[in-house]
Design an enzyme around this catalytic site. Structure first.
Site, PDB file in Angstrom:
ATOM      1  N   HIS A 125     -17.976   0.172 -10.687  1.00 17.57           N
ATOM      2  CA  HIS A 125     -17.344  -0.090  -9.383  1.00 17.57           C
ATOM      3  C   HIS A 125     -18.320   0.153  -8.231  1.00 17.57           C
ATOM      4  CE1 HIS A 125     -13.162  -1.112  -9.989  1.00 17.57           C
ATOM      5  NE2 HIS A 125     -12.932  -0.077 -10.765  1.00 17.57           N
ATOM      6  N   HIS A 181     -17.061   2.775 -16.337  1.00 13.64           N
ATOM      7  CA  HIS A 181     -16.180   1.906 -15.537  1.00 13.64           C
ATOM      8  C   HIS A 181     -16.338   2.224 -14.043  1.00 13.64           C
ATOM      9  CE1 HIS A 181     -12.098  -0.178 -15.010  1.00 13.64           C
ATOM     10  NE2 HIS A 181     -12.273   0.435 -13.846  1.00 13.64           N
ATOM     11  N   GLU A 182     -16.353   3.522 -13.718  1.00  8.56           N
ATOM     12  CA  GLU A 182     -16.447   3.921 -12.301  1.00  8.56           C
ATOM     13  C   GLU A 182     -17.818   3.606 -11.709  1.00  8.56           C
ATOM     14  OE1 GLU A 182     -13.804   4.237 -11.077  1.00  8.56           O
ATOM     15  OE2 GLU A 182     -12.632   4.904 -12.775  1.00  8.56           O
ATOM     16  N   CYS A 195      -7.599  -1.293 -14.940  1.00 16.52           N
ATOM     17  CA  CYS A 195      -8.192  -0.905 -13.667  1.00 16.52           C
ATOM     18  C   CYS A 195      -7.082  -0.765 -12.633  1.00 16.52           C
ATOM     19  CB  CYS A 195      -9.183  -1.978 -13.229  1.00 16.52           C
ATOM     20  SG  CYS A 195     -10.013  -1.593 -11.678  1.00 16.52           S
ATOM     21  N   LEU A 196      -7.115   0.310 -11.860  1.00 20.86           N
ATOM     22  CA  LEU A 196      -6.081   0.511 -10.835  1.00 20.86           C
ATOM     23  C   LEU A 196      -6.089  -0.614  -9.799  1.00 20.86           C
ATOM     24  CD1 LEU A 196      -6.387   4.371 -10.270  1.00 20.86           C
ATOM     25  CD2 LEU A 196      -4.608   3.143 -11.542  1.00 20.86           C
ATOM     26  N   GLY A 220      -9.441   7.638 -13.480  1.00 27.81           N
ATOM     27  CA  GLY A 220     -10.660   7.595 -12.690  1.00 27.81           C
ATOM     28  C   GLY A 220     -10.451   6.737 -11.460  1.00 27.81           C
ATOM     29  N   GLN A 256     -12.899   1.375  -4.434  1.00 29.06           N
ATOM     30  CA  GLN A 256     -11.507   0.967  -4.674  1.00 29.06           C
ATOM     31  C   GLN A 256     -10.576   1.358  -3.530  1.00 29.06           C
ATOM     32  OE1 GLN A 256     -11.550   2.713  -8.856  1.00 29.06           O
ATOM     33  NE2 GLN A 256     -10.108   1.033  -9.119  1.00 29.06           N
TER      34      GLN A 256
END
Ligand code: ZN
Length: 187
Positions: free
Chosen positions: A149, A145-146, A103-104, A53, A58
């Protein structure tokens, strides 16, 4: 299509997380060619980074758009899911499940996070259609999670104790929990 630069921040235990990932993204009022291009680039960037995702903040864009890609069998028996969601919202949720998550924007950093086990989502797709669907398992986790963000919330904000964070390649979690650690949701 183009790869976008993912904002990477320091381990929150040892460095100050900068303001870029702490801002609230704005609703998208019109789905333009620019938004469609952004979505395509976000998908390419997410796949390249081996995430499931990615949210627009991000990559430094404060607009409410997220992309998801779960390969087939990411959760055993589940089909592949590829989603682009504009203005996504959780309208109903239930159950609580703890699982490992990364997390990226914080490469290789993993923590156990409790989230809703299932969610009912509403959003728009890239054609501007309203969509509503139910998700569970890793898909429900990645969606939560997204959406976090989009509101400047990071996965470790939802942990009681930051000292429980660890690096996926160098440290082992407690033995009884090793099953879910093998496949942390990284988004
Ligand atoms: Zn993330």
């Amino acid at each position: 299509m183009a790869l976008l630069r993912i904002i990477v921040e320091p381990d929150p235990r040892y460095g100050q997380v900068g303001p870029a990932l702490r801002q609230k993204a704005e609703p998208i009022t019109e789905i333009t060619d620019e938004i469609r291009q952004l979505a395509a680039d976000m998908h390419e960037t997410m796949i390249d980074a081996i995430g499931i995702g990615l949210a627009a903040p991000q990559i430094g864009v404060l607009q409410r758009i997220i992309v998801i890609h779960l390969p087939e069998d990411y959760d055993e028996g589940e089909p592949a899911r590829t989603l682009t969601l504009i203005n996504p919202e959780v309208v109903k949720a239930g159950g609580r499940e703890a699982a490992y998550e990364g997390c990226l924007s914080f490469p290789d950093l993993i923590g156990e996070v409790e989230r809703y086990g299932w969610v009912i989502m509403k959003a728009q797709d890239l054609d501007g259609n309203n969509v509503r669907f139910r998700a569970r398992g890793s898909l429900a986790r990645a969606l939560q999670h997204e959406i976090d963000h989009l509101d400047g919330v990071l996965f470790f904000d939802r942990m009681d104790d930051l000292s429980d964070l660890f690096y996926v390649e160098t440290e082992e979690p407690a033995e009884e929990e090793s099953g879910s650690e093998a496949n942390p949701v990284t988004a």
